[in-house]
Design a protein around this motif. Structure first.
Motif, PDB file in Angstrom:
ATOM      1  N   LEU A   1      44.918  24.897 -11.738  1.00  0.00           N
ATOM      2  CA  LEU A   1      45.958  25.022 -12.759  1.00  0.00           C
ATOM      3  C   LEU A   1      45.558  24.300 -14.041  1.00  0.00           C
ATOM      4  O   LEU A   1      45.735  24.819 -15.139  1.00  0.00           O
ATOM      5  CB  LEU A   1      47.291  24.468 -12.247  1.00  0.00           C
ATOM      6  N   LYS A   2      44.999  23.106 -13.888  1.00  0.00           N
ATOM      7  CA  LYS A   2      44.574  22.331 -15.067  1.00  0.00           C
ATOM      8  C   LYS A   2      43.487  23.069 -15.851  1.00  0.00           C
ATOM      9  O   LYS A   2      43.406  22.968 -17.066  1.00  0.00           O
ATOM     10  CB  LYS A   2      44.080  20.948 -14.651  1.00  0.00           C
ATOM     11  N   GLU A   3      42.674  23.854 -15.144  1.00  0.00           N
ATOM     12  CA  GLU A   3      41.602  24.614 -15.786  1.00  0.00           C
ATOM     13  C   GLU A   3      42.110  25.891 -16.465  1.00  0.00           C
ATOM     14  O   GLU A   3      41.331  26.608 -17.072  1.00  0.00           O
ATOM     15  CB  GLU A   3      40.512  24.953 -14.770  1.00  0.00           C
ATOM     16  N   GLY A   4      43.400  26.178 -16.342  1.00  0.00           N
ATOM     17  CA  GLY A   4      43.969  27.288 -17.089  1.00  0.00           C
ATOM     18  C   GLY A   4      44.350  28.524 -16.305  1.00  0.00           C
ATOM     19  O   GLY A   4      44.774  29.514 -16.885  1.00  0.00           O
TER      20      GLY A   4
ATOM     21  N   PHE B   1      48.362  34.728  -7.877  1.00  0.00           N
ATOM     22  CA  PHE B   1      47.291  35.651  -7.505  1.00  0.00           C
ATOM     23  C   PHE B   1      45.980  35.265  -8.175  1.00  0.00           C
ATOM     24  O   PHE B   1      44.909  35.343  -7.569  1.00  0.00           O
ATOM     25  CB  PHE B   1      47.680  37.091  -7.854  1.00  0.00           C
ATOM     26  N   ASP B   2      46.052  34.830  -9.411  1.00  0.00           N
ATOM     27  CA  ASP B   2      44.865  34.363 -10.132  1.00  0.00           C
ATOM     28  C   ASP B   2      44.261  33.148  -9.415  1.00  0.00           C
ATOM     29  O   ASP B   2      43.046  33.053  -9.241  1.00  0.00           O
ATOM     30  CB  ASP B   2      45.259  33.995 -11.565  1.00  0.00           C
ATOM     31  N   ILE B   3      45.106  32.244  -8.980  1.00  0.00           N
ATOM     32  CA  ILE B   3      44.662  31.049  -8.261  1.00  0.00           C
ATOM     33  C   ILE B   3      44.005  31.440  -6.940  1.00  0.00           C
ATOM     34  O   ILE B   3      42.957  30.899  -6.571  1.00  0.00           O
ATOM     35  CB  ILE B   3      45.845  30.088  -8.026  1.00  0.00           C
ATOM     36  N   MET B   4      44.590  32.403  -6.240  1.00  0.00           N
ATOM     37  CA  MET B   4      44.012  32.866  -4.981  1.00  0.00           C
ATOM     38  C   MET B   4      42.623  33.454  -5.208  1.00  0.00           C
ATOM     39  O   MET B   4      41.704  33.202  -4.423  1.00  0.00           O
ATOM     40  CB  MET B   4      44.927  33.910  -4.325  1.00  0.00           C
TER      41      MET B   4
ATOM     42  N   ILE C   1      40.447  32.730  -7.590  1.00  0.00           N
ATOM     43  CA  ILE C   1      39.490  31.698  -7.980  1.00  0.00           C
ATOM     44  C   ILE C   1      39.137  30.782  -6.808  1.00  0.00           C
ATOM     45  O   ILE C   1      37.981  30.446  -6.593  1.00  0.00           O
ATOM     46  CB  ILE C   1      40.043  30.866  -9.161  1.00  0.00           C
ATOM     47  N   THR C   2      40.138  30.383  -6.038  1.00  0.00           N
ATOM     48  CA  THR C   2      39.897  29.405  -4.973  1.00  0.00           C
ATOM     49  C   THR C   2      39.490  30.035  -3.641  1.00  0.00           C
ATOM     50  O   THR C   2      38.883  29.360  -2.812  1.00  0.00           O
ATOM     51  CB  THR C   2      41.160  28.565  -4.715  1.00  0.00           C
ATOM     52  N   GLY C   3      39.863  31.283  -3.430  1.00  0.00           N
ATOM     53  CA  GLY C   3      39.617  31.916  -2.143  1.00  0.00           C
ATOM     54  C   GLY C   3      40.635  31.532  -1.082  1.00  0.00           C
ATOM     55  O   GLY C   3      40.511  31.920   0.076  1.00  0.00           O
ATOM     56  N   LEU C   4      41.650  30.776  -1.473  1.00  0.00           N
ATOM     57  CA  LEU C   4      42.690  30.369  -0.531  1.00  0.00           C
ATOM     58  C   LEU C   4      43.693  31.512  -0.335  1.00  0.00           C
ATOM     59  O   LEU C   4      43.986  32.243  -1.272  1.00  0.00           O
ATOM     60  CB  LEU C   4      43.421  29.125  -1.039  1.00  0.00           C
ATOM     61  N   PRO C   5      44.248  31.665   0.869  1.00  0.00           N
ATOM     62  CA  PRO C   5      45.207  32.740   1.130  1.00  0.00           C
ATOM     63  C   PRO C   5      46.594  32.424   0.564  1.00  0.00           C
ATOM     64  O   PRO C   5      46.933  31.265   0.300  1.00  0.00           O
ATOM     65  CB  PRO C   5      45.248  32.803   2.656  1.00  0.00           C
ATOM     66  N   SER C   6      47.391  33.475   0.428  1.00  0.00           N
ATOM     67  CA  SER C   6      48.743  33.313  -0.111  1.00  0.00           C
ATOM     68  C   SER C   6      49.586  32.357   0.723  1.00  0.00           C
ATOM     69  O   SER C   6      50.413  31.630   0.179  1.00  0.00           O
ATOM     70  CB  SER C   6      49.442  34.671  -0.221  1.00  0.00           C
ATOM     71  N   GLY C   7      49.365  32.326   2.038  1.00  0.00           N
ATOM     72  CA  GLY C   7      50.113  31.430   2.915  1.00  0.00           C
ATOM     73  C   GLY C   7      49.810  29.960   2.681  1.00  0.00           C
ATOM     74  O   GLY C   7      50.541  29.091   3.138  1.00  0.00           O
TER      75      GLY C   7
END
Length: 104
Positions: free
Chosen positions: A18-21, A26-29, A31-37
């Motif tokens: 988030l700090k990186e913009g 969905f955008d965060i998912m 970039i990080t590869g983390l699932p929605s859960g």
């Protein structure tokens, strides 16, 4: 928020993202590869803890683009303090940086 917030590795990664913009789930998912859960419950917890603020985008904009409305998040002052502490605990998170755009 006077006490220090202890973040899990995943929560610290989300905060750094988030700090990186990157501002919505969905955008965060992506970039990080983390699932929605993992992402959405963590975002709700961090918002409840005062580490991030969330706002819904204009519904007409989302309808015009034929998609659901997005909730955009930004890091609060308390979130920035928590991220500094988390980066000490998880050094690789401190190295995460927004990818540079590829020039054609």
């Amino acid at each position: 928020m006077s006490e220090t917030v202890r973040l899990s590795h995943s929560a610290a990664l989300l905060l750094k993202t988030l700090k990186e913009g990157y501002g919505y789930g969905f955008d965060i998912m992506n970039i990080t590869g983390l699932p929605s859960g993992t992402v959405y419950p963590a975002l709700r917890r961090m918002e409840n803890d005062g580490l991030i603020d969330g706002t819904w985008e204009n519904e007409q904009k989302a309808q015009k683009e034929d998609r659901p409305a997005r909730r955009y998040y930004k890091v609060t002052a308390a979130g920035k303090v928590a991220l500094v502490e988390a980066e000490k605990k998880y050094p690789l998170i401190a190295q995460f940086a927004r990818p540079k755009a590829v020039k054609a």
